[in-house]
Design a protein around this motif. Structure first.
Motif: not given
Length: 72
Positions: A27-43
């Motif tokens: 019924i709906m596609s949001f495409g590819h999204l980044p995974l949840a619960d991934v906390l990235l550093t500034r680098e």
């Protein structure tokens, strides 16, 4: 554009998670999204992030709306 190396391993269920029916209608596609619960550093902000498809499907048998794919 999605880099093949950044796509997470996903599994697409063939049956409804509640009633087991195979009558799932996209019924709906949001495409590819980044995974949840991934906390990235500034680098890490400029590095490719793993992504996964986010699609919704409707079960014609029990009327449950559910995600069509899940990260394995």
């Amino acid at each position: 554009m999605i880099d093949d190396q950044s796509v997470a391993v996903t599994d697409t269920p063939q049956n409804c998670r509640v009633c087991g029916s195979t009558e799932l209608e996209p019924i709906m596609s949001f495409g590819h999204l980044p995974l949840a619960d991934v906390l990235l550093t500034r680098e890490q902000l400029d590095s490719p992030q793993p992504t996964a498809a986010l699609n919704l499907v409707f079960c014609d048998t029990c009327a449950l709306v559910q995600t069509g794919d899940f990260v394995a």
